[in-house]
Write an enzyme that holds these catalytic residues in place. Structure first.
Site, PDB file in Angstrom:
ATOM      1  N   LYS A  18      49.386  30.067  44.522  1.00 41.50           N
ATOM      2  CA  LYS A  18      49.421  31.301  45.305  1.00 41.50           C
ATOM      3  C   LYS A  18      50.243  31.106  46.575  1.00 41.50           C
ATOM      4  O   LYS A  18      50.253  30.012  47.132  1.00 41.50           O
ATOM      5  CB  LYS A  18      47.988  31.691  45.727  1.00 41.50           C
ATOM      6  CG  LYS A  18      47.169  32.311  44.620  1.00 41.50           C
ATOM      7  CD  LYS A  18      45.823  32.771  45.150  1.00 41.50           C
ATOM      8  CE  LYS A  18      44.944  33.281  44.023  1.00 41.50           C
ATOM      9  NZ  LYS A  18      45.451  34.494  43.365  1.00 41.50           N
ATOM     10  N   ARG A  62      40.210  35.863  33.666  1.00 42.88           N
ATOM     11  CA  ARG A  62      40.059  36.461  32.328  1.00 42.88           C
ATOM     12  C   ARG A  62      39.842  35.374  31.281  1.00 42.88           C
ATOM     13  O   ARG A  62      39.203  35.616  30.260  1.00 42.88           O
ATOM     14  CB  ARG A  62      41.298  37.315  32.019  1.00 42.88           C
ATOM     15  CG  ARG A  62      42.592  36.554  32.071  1.00 42.88           C
ATOM     16  CD  ARG A  62      43.822  37.471  32.164  1.00 42.88           C
ATOM     17  NE  ARG A  62      43.961  38.070  33.500  1.00 42.88           N
ATOM     18  CZ  ARG A  62      44.928  38.896  33.842  1.00 42.88           C
ATOM     19  NH1 ARG A  62      45.840  39.250  32.949  1.00 42.88           N
ATOM     20  NH2 ARG A  62      44.998  39.394  35.061  1.00 42.88           N
TER      21      ARG A  62
END
Ligand code: BES
Ligand code: MN
Ligand code: ZN
Length: 478
Positions: free
Chosen positions: A255, A329
């Site tokens: 990130k 996910r």
């Protein structure tokens, strides 16, 4: 911690050590702190016109009272609130009113000071005395709300804790600790047990971290455990699945620096289930509920999963990991498969800080929900409005599935064309490949509510959402 007590007395009859909170119909930005003739204190604050009060303004008002008391360093306050003259609050019923009152007092008094080393010299709010609580319904509803608020605050404590002190194994310990002495039963799967269950996606995400993944299962059989007998089909549990990423660095697709520092909150979905299970067990709800928390740190090392790796899920479907930052996910997919395989639930909800794109879609006011079940969607939106954990739907159309079909594996964890559009729906769509086929399922992306905003009138950090909505869901689901 602020004590929250009740009395059947009225404001006029309580000792002078309490600063009485007097609500007026002035604007909410009007307030005065005045000394009474008896030498006590009175805090008058505008609450707006009674006839205009709504559930939303009422919750904010309750929180504002606590916030103002803290700002003025009042140590003991007394309040007396009722729905009379507020048609929209009266319409919600007495139970809702007193439960909402105590929930929001509880949420508003919360502070997270564990890591402060210097003693805070300011005067602390010691006690909130709530007047006019006398009937059994008032007492019962008020006490229920306090317990639910407590559950939400347990969630906030766990979520707010920095990642070094809330690794997967420490999250497992925190779960056991939070539920100690309740009728909820905690089972912890270590890496070996996770491997045995072939949860290849959870393993892939946790691979790069020093502390290996854990899979946390919390069972609560308030309606009686099903025996496998056909007649027991009404005992099928509600399955709640919560993302437990204890830190999300993004993995090798790291990130950017400005987007990483709050990622200790990436287990907020899982933490919300711990608080929910705490509340329903304490309330002794006669419902069956099982919570599943896949816990892992998405870290960077020589062992980390790589973009381009292919992992095999517990469902058997293979997944091309096109982006290591789409890790939530992956862990949820295996947990959902596990829940469906071993528990045949009546309904499944998953709760996750899944996408930044959900904030792009909705701002920070509401969580995004996705489901193909219209009645489940309506229920979640309604309960969101009723409890304050707002929920708003996005579509989950079949057409979205195509973009996730991988050329090298069965599925890819992001759109194969790397499209940045519809990122929130993309997350829900990925999970839909792992949802049980005949069981109603909804995905709740709580990333918008991960961190409080000024209009919440709550301490900075975790919001404890959607504990209030989930408890209500468990209470009312048929
Ligand atoms: N935990 C993040 C989502 C997130 C972002 C939550 C900001 C709260 C605030 C999630 O794991 C993530 O990184 N999602 C990616 C998905 C993308 C790679 C498809 C995102 O949102 O950028
Ligand atoms: Mn991520
Ligand atoms: Zn994440």
């Amino acid at each position: 911690m602020t004590k929250i007590n009740t009395t059947n007395k009225t404001l006029a009859d309580i000792p002078a050590k309490y600063c009485r909170i007097i609500l007026t119909e002035d604007n909410t930005n009007w307030h005065r702190l005045v000394e009474t003739k008896e030498g006590g204190l009175e805090y008058r604050m505008g609450a707006g016109k009674r006839k205009n009060a709504t559930p939303r303004t009422f919750r904010t008002l309750v929180r504002l009272i606590v916030l103002q008391a803290k700002t003025h360093q009042l140590e003991n306050i007394a309040i007396h609130l009722g729905a009379m003259g507020c048609p929209k609050l009266e319409a919600m019923g007495e139970e809702w009113f007193f439960r909402t009152l105590s929930e929001n007092l509880q949420l508003a008094q919360y502070e997270f000071n564990v890591y402060k080393t210097k003693p805070d010299k300011t005067k602390k709010l010691q006690e909130i005395l709530v007047c006019g609580i006398s009937s059994p319904v008032e007492k019962q509803s008020f006490s229920t709300g306090l317990t639910i608020g407590e559950g939400a605050n347990i969630t906030r404590d766990i979520a707010n804790t920095p990642s070094d002190d809330m690794t997967p194994s420490l999250l497992a310990k925190a779960t056991q600790n939070a539920l100690k002495g309740t009728k909820a039963k905690v089972k912890i799967f270590d890496q070996k047990a996770i491997t045995k269950e072939k949860m290849g996606l959870l393993l892939a995400v946790g691979k790069g971290a020093y502390d290996p993944p854990k899979f946390i299962v919390i069972e609560y059989w308030g309606a009686g455990k099903p025996t496998g007998n056909k007649k027991d089909s009404n005992l099928k549990p509600i399955a709640l699945v919560g993302k437990g990423i204890t830190y999300d660095s993004g993995g090798l697709n790291v990130k950017p620096s400005g987007s990483m520092h709050e990622m200790h909150l990436d287990m907020s979905g899982g933490a919300s289930l711990i608080g929910t299970m705490y509340a329903i067990a304490k309330l002794g709800l006669k419902k069956n509920v099982v919570a599943f928390i896949p816990a892992a740190e998405n870290s960077i090392s020589a062992e980390s999963m790589r973009a381009g790796d292919i992992a095999t899920s517990m469902s058997g479907q293979t997944v091309e990991i096109l982006h290591t930052d789409a890790e939530g996910r992956l862990v949820l997919a295996d947990a959902m498969t596990y829940a469906a395989k071993y528990y045949t639930p009546s309904v499944m909800l998953d709760v996750a800080t899944l996408t930044g794109a959900s904030l792009v879609a909705l701002g920070q006011q509401a969580s995004a929900i996705m489901t193909k079940n219209q009645s489940l969607q309506n229920t979640l939106v309604e309960l969101g409005e009723e409890t304050g954990d707002l929920m708003w739907p996005l579509p989950l159309w079949e057409e979205y599935k195509a973009s996730l079909k991988s050329t090298r594996a069965d599925l890819a964890n992001i759109a194969t064309n790397f499209s940045r559009f519809g990122g929130c729906i993309e997350g829900g769509t990925f999970l839909s490949f792992f949802a049980p086929k005949k069981t109603p399922w909804a995905h709740i992306d709580i990333a918008p509510r991960m961190d409080s905003i000024p209009s919440d009138k709550l301490a900075k950090g975790a919001t404890g959402e959607p504990v209030r909505m989930l408890v209500r869901f468990v209470e009312t689901y048929k």
